[in-house]
Every structure is written in structure tokens, then in C-alpha cells.
Design a protein around this motif. Structure first.
Motif, PDB file in Angstrom:
ATOM      1  N   LEU A 100       0.836  -1.195   0.000  1.00 26.46           N
ATOM      2  CA  LEU A 100       0.000   0.000   0.000  1.00 26.46           C
ATOM      3  C   LEU A 100       0.875   1.250   0.000  1.00 26.46           C
ATOM      4  O   LEU A 100       0.646   2.191  -0.768  1.00 26.46           O
ATOM      5  CB  LEU A 100      -0.934  -0.016   1.217  1.00 26.46           C
ATOM      6  N   LYS A 101       1.914   1.257   0.828  1.00 29.35           N
ATOM      7  CA  LYS A 101       2.827   2.402   0.856  1.00 29.35           C
ATOM      8  C   LYS A 101       3.606   2.518  -0.444  1.00 29.35           C
ATOM      9  O   LYS A 101       3.841   3.630  -0.938  1.00 29.35           O
ATOM     10  CB  LYS A 101       3.784   2.280   2.041  1.00 29.35           C
ATOM     11  N   LEU A 102       4.006   1.394  -1.003  1.00 24.17           N
ATOM     12  CA  LEU A 102       4.750   1.412  -2.267  1.00 24.17           C
ATOM     13  C   LEU A 102       3.901   1.987  -3.397  1.00 24.17           C
ATOM     14  O   LEU A 102       4.401   2.709  -4.256  1.00 24.17           O
ATOM     15  CB  LEU A 102       5.220  -0.011  -2.613  1.00 24.17           C
ATOM     16  N   TYR A 103       2.620   1.694  -3.368  1.00 18.21           N
ATOM     17  CA  TYR A 103       1.709   2.203  -4.380  1.00 18.21           C
ATOM     18  C   TYR A 103       1.726   3.734  -4.420  1.00 18.21           C
ATOM     19  O   TYR A 103       1.582   4.342  -5.481  1.00 18.21           O
ATOM     20  CB  TYR A 103       0.298   1.676  -4.098  1.00 18.21           C
ATOM     21  N   HIS A 107       5.636   9.875  -3.149  1.00 15.53           N
ATOM     22  CA  HIS A 107       5.628  10.942  -2.153  1.00 15.53           C
ATOM     23  C   HIS A 107       6.794  10.846  -1.172  1.00 15.53           C
ATOM     24  O   HIS A 107       6.824  11.584  -0.185  1.00 15.53           O
ATOM     25  CB  HIS A 107       4.296  10.950  -1.392  1.00 15.53           C
ATOM     26  N   GLU A 108       7.729   9.949  -1.441  1.00 13.79           N
ATOM     27  CA  GLU A 108       8.931   9.847  -0.613  1.00 13.79           C
ATOM     28  C   GLU A 108      10.129   9.633  -1.532  1.00 13.79           C
ATOM     29  O   GLU A 108       9.974   9.374  -2.717  1.00 13.79           O
ATOM     30  CB  GLU A 108       8.822   8.712   0.416  1.00 13.79           C
ATOM     31  N   SER A 109      11.300   9.708  -0.986  1.00 10.28           N
ATOM     32  CA  SER A 109      12.501   9.517  -1.807  1.00 10.28           C
ATOM     33  C   SER A 109      12.672   8.044  -2.165  1.00 10.28           C
ATOM     34  O   SER A 109      12.193   7.156  -1.449  1.00 10.28           O
ATOM     35  CB  SER A 109      13.747  10.004  -1.051  1.00 10.28           C
ATOM     36  N   LYS A 110      13.359   7.802  -3.287  1.00 11.04           N
ATOM     37  CA  LYS A 110      13.642   6.417  -3.678  1.00 11.04           C
ATOM     38  C   LYS A 110      14.490   5.722  -2.616  1.00 11.04           C
ATOM     39  O   LYS A 110      14.305   4.530  -2.356  1.00 11.04           O
ATOM     40  CB  LYS A 110      14.352   6.372  -5.042  1.00 11.04           C
ATOM     41  N   ASP A 111      15.401   6.452  -2.008  1.00 11.01           N
ATOM     42  CA  ASP A 111      16.232   5.856  -0.963  1.00 11.01           C
ATOM     43  C   ASP A 111      15.378   5.351   0.200  1.00 11.01           C
ATOM     44  O   ASP A 111      15.637   4.278   0.752  1.00 11.01           O
ATOM     45  CB  ASP A 111      17.273   6.863  -0.455  1.00 11.01           C
ATOM     46  N   THR A 113      12.227   4.454   0.018  1.00 11.68           N
ATOM     47  CA  THR A 113      11.488   3.297  -0.480  1.00 11.68           C
ATOM     48  C   THR A 113      12.384   2.055  -0.498  1.00 11.68           C
ATOM     49  O   THR A 113      11.968   0.971  -0.059  1.00 11.68           O
ATOM     50  CB  THR A 113      10.938   3.576  -1.897  1.00 11.68           C
ATOM     51  N   ILE A 114      13.604   2.216  -0.975  1.00 10.21           N
ATOM     52  CA  ILE A 114      14.556   1.096  -1.003  1.00 10.21           C
ATOM     53  C   ILE A 114      14.817   0.598   0.416  1.00 10.21           C
ATOM     54  O   ILE A 114      14.862  -0.613   0.664  1.00 10.21           O
ATOM     55  CB  ILE A 114      15.858   1.513  -1.717  1.00 10.21           C
ATOM     56  N   GLN A 115      14.946   1.524   1.348  1.00  6.62           N
ATOM     57  CA  GLN A 115      15.174   1.146   2.744  1.00  6.62           C
ATOM     58  C   GLN A 115      14.008   0.310   3.276  1.00  6.62           C
ATOM     59  O   GLN A 115      14.211  -0.703   3.948  1.00  6.62           O
ATOM     60  CB  GLN A 115      15.376   2.394   3.599  1.00  6.62           C
ATOM     61  N   LYS A 116      12.783   0.703   2.963  1.00  4.61           N
ATOM     62  CA  LYS A 116      11.600  -0.054   3.402  1.00  4.61           C
ATOM     63  C   LYS A 116      11.599  -1.454   2.803  1.00  4.61           C
ATOM     64  O   LYS A 116      11.279  -2.437   3.489  1.00  4.61           O
ATOM     65  CB  LYS A 116      10.312   0.678   3.009  1.00  4.61           C
TER      66      LYS A 116
END
Length: 181
Positions: A100-103, A107-111, A113-116
Motif C-alpha cells: 500500500l505504501k509502495l503504491y 511521495h517519498e525519496s527512492k532511498d 522506499t529502497i530502505q523499506k
């Protein structure tokens, strides 16, 4: 037609597998069932009471023992058998907060997202280790008629977890600008 309460069948199945007390059921739920079927312990005793009222199980108390145990009745065994034999006609819907957050991750940095995704992969690796410990435990308990079926459900979890780890690797690679195939 309302959905059936699957907790009833989980409890009947636990009783058929040799779990006779609420304590034993909680242990088996925590160490096995919760990996693929969530049951809160708060559901167990109300369901046991309902199953007693329906005549599918009986409550027993040992001499000088306050611990309640439960046993399947012939009707309970028949109900479990009927349910197990029914075909499964729907794929389960998975609720996954990461997806859901990835979708909405633009609205956040790629870094971030990669960390998540990397954190998710670490959790998946821990789960895989847990599955390997469960497998050793099942293999050591070879007397159980259920062992082959327990191993089948465990294999499903291991394969699904491995596939999710591969998805994490591919997703990170995509986000870093590489191929995802």
C-alpha cells in the motif's frame, strides 16, 4: 450467504490433531497456524464454548485438576471432515502495508522506499529461518499422521517467502535504475 467462521474449523482441526486444552491450542496457533492463518487467542475460548453448545466437542475436567480439556464428538469429527473435503474456490486477499505504501511511494525519496523494501526483506529472511526451525521440529516428530500435511503447508510458506525475497531484490534493482527481470 454469510461467510463461515473459519476459526471453528481451526479449533476442530486442532482438537483432531491432539491439542486438547486452550493452552496447547495457543501454543500451536503461535508456532504454526499464525504463519498462514491468523487467530487471536481471544477467539479460542468463545469458540470452544460455541462448539460445546453445538455438540461438536465436549468439555472434560480431570480428577483434582482445574484444567479444562476438550474432545471432538463424532458430530465434530464429521463436521471437520465435511469442511476439509469442500473445495476452496477463492484466492485469499492479502493486506500488505508495504505494498500500500509502495503504491503511493512517489511521495517519498527512492532511498526511503529502497530502505523499506530492504527492511521487509530482512523480515522475510527471519521468517525463512523460523520456517526452517519449524521444519526440523516436524521432521523430529515423525509419529504424527499429520506431519506430511504440516510439511506441505510449511513448503508453501517457504516457497512464498523465497519468491517475496526475489521480488524485493528485483524491486530494489528497478528503483536503482537496473533491470527488474
Amino acid at each position: 450467504m454469510p461467510k463461515e467462521n473459519m476459526t471453528r474449523y481451526a479449533i476442530l482441526g486442532l482438537l483432531a490433531s491432539g491439542c486438547t486444552s486452550g493452552y496447547e491450542m495457543k501454543h500451536t496457533i503461535d508456532t504454526s497456524l499464525n504463519h498462514f492463518w491468523k487467530i487471536s487467542f481471544g477467539q479460542v475460548y468463545p469458540m470452544l464454548k460455541t462448539l460445546v453448545q453445538e455438540g461438536l466437542i465436549v468439555e472434560e475436567t480431570g480428577e483434582g485438576d482445574d484444567r479444562k480439556t476438550f474432545v471432538l464428538t463424532p458430530d465434530g469429527e464429521a463436521e471437520l471432515g465435511r469442511w476439509v473435503e469442500e473445495p476452496t474456490t477463492e484466492l485469499p486477499v492479502q493486506r500488505n502495508e508495504l505494498l500500500l505504501k509502495l503504491y503511493f511511494a512517489r511521495h517519498e525519496s527512492k532511498d526511503t522506499t529502497i530502505q523499506k523494501i530492504n527492511q521487509h526483506a530482512a523480515l522475510l529472511r527471519e521468517r525463512l529461518e523460523t520456517y526452517q526451525m519449524i521444519e526440523q521440529s516436524i521432521l523430529a516428530y515423525t509419529e504424527a499422521d499429520d506431519a506430511m500435511y504440516w510439511l506441505l503447508t510449511l513448503d508453501y510458506g517457504k516457497r512464498k517467502t523465497q519468491a517475496l525475497l526475489e521480488w524485493c531484490e528485483a524491486s530494489v534493482q528497478t528503483l536503482e535504475g537496473g533491470n527488474s527481470s
